[in-house]
Design a protein around this motif. Sequence first.
Motif, PDB file in Angstrom:
ATOM      1  N   THR A   1       0.847  -1.196   0.000  1.00 32.27           N
ATOM      2  CA  THR A   1       0.000   0.000   0.000  1.00 32.27           C
ATOM      3  C   THR A   1       0.881   1.243   0.000  1.00 32.27           C
ATOM      4  N   PRO A   2       0.355   2.360  -0.447  1.00 28.81           N
ATOM      5  CA  PRO A   2       1.143   3.600  -0.398  1.00 28.81           C
ATOM      6  C   PRO A   2       1.606   3.946   1.010  1.00 28.81           C
ATOM      7  N   GLU A   3       0.748   3.628   2.009  1.00 27.64           N
ATOM      8  CA  GLU A   3       1.099   3.971   3.384  1.00 27.64           C
ATOM      9  C   GLU A   3       2.310   3.182   3.876  1.00 27.64           C
ATOM     10  N   THR A   4       2.337   1.870   3.593  1.00 21.68           N
ATOM     11  CA  THR A   4       3.468   1.057   4.057  1.00 21.68           C
ATOM     12  C   THR A   4       4.742   1.430   3.303  1.00 21.68           C
ATOM     13  N   ARG A   5       4.622   1.772   2.027  1.00 19.85           N
ATOM     14  CA  ARG A   5       5.806   2.202   1.273  1.00 19.85           C
ATOM     15  C   ARG A   5       6.321   3.539   1.793  1.00 19.85           C
ATOM     16  N   ALA A   6       5.393   4.426   2.132  1.00 24.33           N
ATOM     17  CA  ALA A   6       5.819   5.696   2.721  1.00 24.33           C
ATOM     18  C   ALA A   6       6.510   5.474   4.061  1.00 24.33           C
ATOM     19  N   GLY A   7       6.011   4.496   4.823  1.00 27.85           N
ATOM     20  CA  GLY A   7       6.661   4.172   6.094  1.00 27.85           C
ATOM     21  C   GLY A   7       8.072   3.666   5.890  1.00 27.85           C
ATOM     22  N   LEU A   8       8.259   2.809   4.894  1.00 24.57           N
ATOM     23  CA  LEU A   8       9.615   2.323   4.583  1.00 24.57           C
ATOM     24  C   LEU A   8      10.528   3.481   4.228  1.00 24.57           C
ATOM     25  N   ARG A   9      10.046   4.366   3.377  1.00 27.65           N
ATOM     26  CA  ARG A   9      10.884   5.485   2.938  1.00 27.65           C
ATOM     27  C   ARG A   9      11.255   6.382   4.114  1.00 27.65           C
ATOM     28  N   ARG A  10      10.311   6.597   5.019  1.00 26.35           N
ATOM     29  CA  ARG A  10      10.608   7.439   6.170  1.00 26.35           C
ATOM     30  C   ARG A  10      11.631   6.766   7.090  1.00 26.35           C
ATOM     31  N   ARG A  11      11.484   5.463   7.344  1.00 24.06           N
ATOM     32  CA  ARG A  11      12.439   4.767   8.213  1.00 24.06           C
ATOM     33  C   ARG A  11      13.844   4.801   7.630  1.00 24.06           C
ATOM     34  N   LEU A  12      13.947   4.604   6.327  1.00 20.39           N
ATOM     35  CA  LEU A  12      15.263   4.648   5.682  1.00 20.39           C
ATOM     36  C   LEU A  12      15.876   6.038   5.791  1.00 20.39           C
ATOM     37  N   ALA A  13      15.056   7.047   5.603  1.00 17.96           N
ATOM     38  CA  ALA A  13      15.568   8.416   5.712  1.00 17.96           C
ATOM     39  C   ALA A  13      16.043   8.715   7.125  1.00 17.96           C
TER      40      ALA A  13
ATOM     41  N   ARG B   1      17.925   5.213  -4.264  1.00 17.71           N
ATOM     42  CA  ARG B   1      18.126   4.414  -5.473  1.00 17.71           C
ATOM     43  C   ARG B   1      17.442   3.061  -5.345  1.00 17.71           C
ATOM     44  N   ARG B   2      17.597   2.418  -4.192  1.00 16.01           N
ATOM     45  CA  ARG B   2      17.000   1.103  -4.005  1.00 16.01           C
ATOM     46  C   ARG B   2      15.477   1.184  -3.944  1.00 16.01           C
ATOM     47  N   PHE B   3      14.985   2.224  -3.280  1.00 10.97           N
ATOM     48  CA  PHE B   3      13.529   2.405  -3.200  1.00 10.97           C
ATOM     49  C   PHE B   3      12.957   2.593  -4.604  1.00 10.97           C
ATOM     50  N   ASP B   4      13.596   3.432  -5.413  1.00 16.46           N
ATOM     51  CA  ASP B   4      13.113   3.678  -6.773  1.00 16.46           C
ATOM     52  C   ASP B   4      13.209   2.426  -7.630  1.00 16.46           C
ATOM     53  N   ALA B   5      14.288   1.663  -7.445  1.00 19.71           N
ATOM     54  CA  ALA B   5      14.440   0.443  -8.233  1.00 19.71           C
ATOM     55  C   ALA B   5      13.365  -0.580  -7.883  1.00 19.71           C
ATOM     56  N   LEU B   6      12.933  -0.583  -6.621  1.00 20.52           N
ATOM     57  CA  LEU B   6      11.929  -1.547  -6.176  1.00 20.52           C
ATOM     58  C   LEU B   6      10.522  -1.143  -6.576  1.00 20.52           C
ATOM     59  N   PHE B   7      10.231   0.149  -6.460  1.00 17.63           N
ATOM     60  CA  PHE B   7       8.859   0.604  -6.690  1.00 17.63           C
ATOM     61  C   PHE B   7       8.706   1.519  -7.890  1.00 17.63           C
TER      62      PHE B   7
END
Length: 619
Positions: free
Chosen positions: A378-390, A411-417
């Motif tokens: 979901t967009p919410e879980t992906r946003a959570g991943l991006r925030r944790r990585l940041a 780079r990895r986030f973009d490559a995955l999604f």
Amino acid sequence: MSLSPQFLDELRHRTMLSALIGRSVKLQKAGREYRACCPFHDEKTPSFYVNDDKGFYHCFGCSAHGDAIRFLTEAKGMPFMEAVKELAQAAGMDVPAADPRSAERAERATGLVAASEAAQSWFAEQLQGIAGAEARAYLAKRGVPDDLVKAFGLGFAPDSRGKLKAALASFGNDTLIEAGLLILVDEKEPYDRFRGRLIFPVRDARGRTIAFGGRILDAGEPKYLNSPDTPLFDKGRTLYNLDRAAPASRKAERVIVVEGYMDVIALARAGIDEAVAPLGTALTEAQIERLWRLVPVPVLCFDGDKAGQKAAIRAALRALPMVGPDRSLRFVTLPDGQDPDDLVKAGGKAAFENALQSAIPLVDLIWRHEAGATALDTPETRAGLRRRLAEHAASITDQGTSEQYKLEFRRRFDALFGAAPPRQHSEGPPFRERQPFRRGDFRKPPPRPTSAGARSIGKSGVDRMFARAVIAGLVLHPGTAAAHAEALAGLELGDPVLERIRDALVDAAFTGRSLEGGGAHSILADAGLEAATEELCRTNGLAFSFLRSDADPSRATRDLGEAIDVLVTRPLIEQALTEATRTFGTTTDEASFAEQQRLTREKQDVERRLMDLMQPEGE
């Protein structure tokens, strides 16, 4: 004893380092320096250099480095104060007298060391006696040979409340309690801490026994019992086997962290002496710092079970704020249900060495942990991943390393999604950034008369002014940054100030910080960009809708999204067209010509979109 930096500097200045080292190492003159085969590791070609002018030695083979005091403590194994006293005597200097409290602490520590060393000898005797039969059988079952029993000083504590206390009565109960050997509860008669256990002495870097670990042989809890913290022993700063692993790590150019005592001994049995283990706790920041003093990138080897993986990620997150260009970690995960002992028994040293070849860097471990923490559907879980990585990247103190982690996670986030897609045009599909040679048709808006101002701007002027306008538009409409963060992050703007403003806004969007209601201005001010931002917005020479205060907000953000899309698309099409033209000039086949013509049309389309955006209202 506390010695002033001034005293130590003067001591180093008065010591001729080459003369000191030359007593035990054959030095050869090499210009203004001396060289020799390194005393810290075996080598045939000299890589150890001594510089009297700078007062240090350095080995380019094993990275041993230090001054006169360190040479005596590491090469000769002398305690620090003994090394200082020896150098001071040779230099004709008086060592400052210790204050009474320091002398008292030193005397007490000496008594605790003596008691611990005596306890180790007593435990070792018990292992070889009648009472130690069960412990010897356990060691034989685990494949621990007699030479390693002696090398590690292993022993046995009989199942008695008072045998150790009686054997060491000359030290007095107070000293034995302070050394962690006896337990005192509610002023009752103290009793032996370790009972019915196989004993593992814990030594400091100098090889002195300072604490103990005990493994129960029968059923019972806890399975392992460690000494409490004492004036000698801080379990969060001590590593098991450091005294043996430190010199071995210089030869092997690596140090390996495993989970427990028996793992260390199993690797020693296989001929791998550069292994250490924490002492009943997760690896601490102080222990990680100690490891970095040995090698730049220690290898952490954990069991493949859930407990091992939790230990690995805890160590990774504790190390992360401290990593830098010359210090990081690598991680090895063993097959589930196996530990180093199992691996060595099954396949010997080669099996463990093969496992080390699969070690992954710190960034991989954190990425795998966070990407696998939850479903990302979901967009919410992906946003959570991006925030944790940041947040992880932002925790790194070294700014250069922090920026590299941010870029790598993006780079990895973009490559995955996939990068956030640009705004859909009303006619035709959007430009797909990740497929530069197969874009499809772009929107073809009906051409409007080109303004004189727009016609007067050459290509370089368009690039420069267009980029300035887009960044100024982001300042005025910062909410747009979140929708186009990935696309903006990869732009080369050719202006350091513009890139700093862009980075501040994109980083804020990436971490989820609010850019609305004055948030963007606050973020830019915190980054020291307030004046640069005001100057940018004041001097911008183009009249895009998103740069005018009277523009309709929805149109302004729509046109700003279109402008960002053009800014991203234009250089990619030009690069693709240049490559296609070069290919056609080499092959001159029909397919190459068709590709070159298609990209030419796409370039014309994006140029028309650019000119369309640049039209002032009413022209």
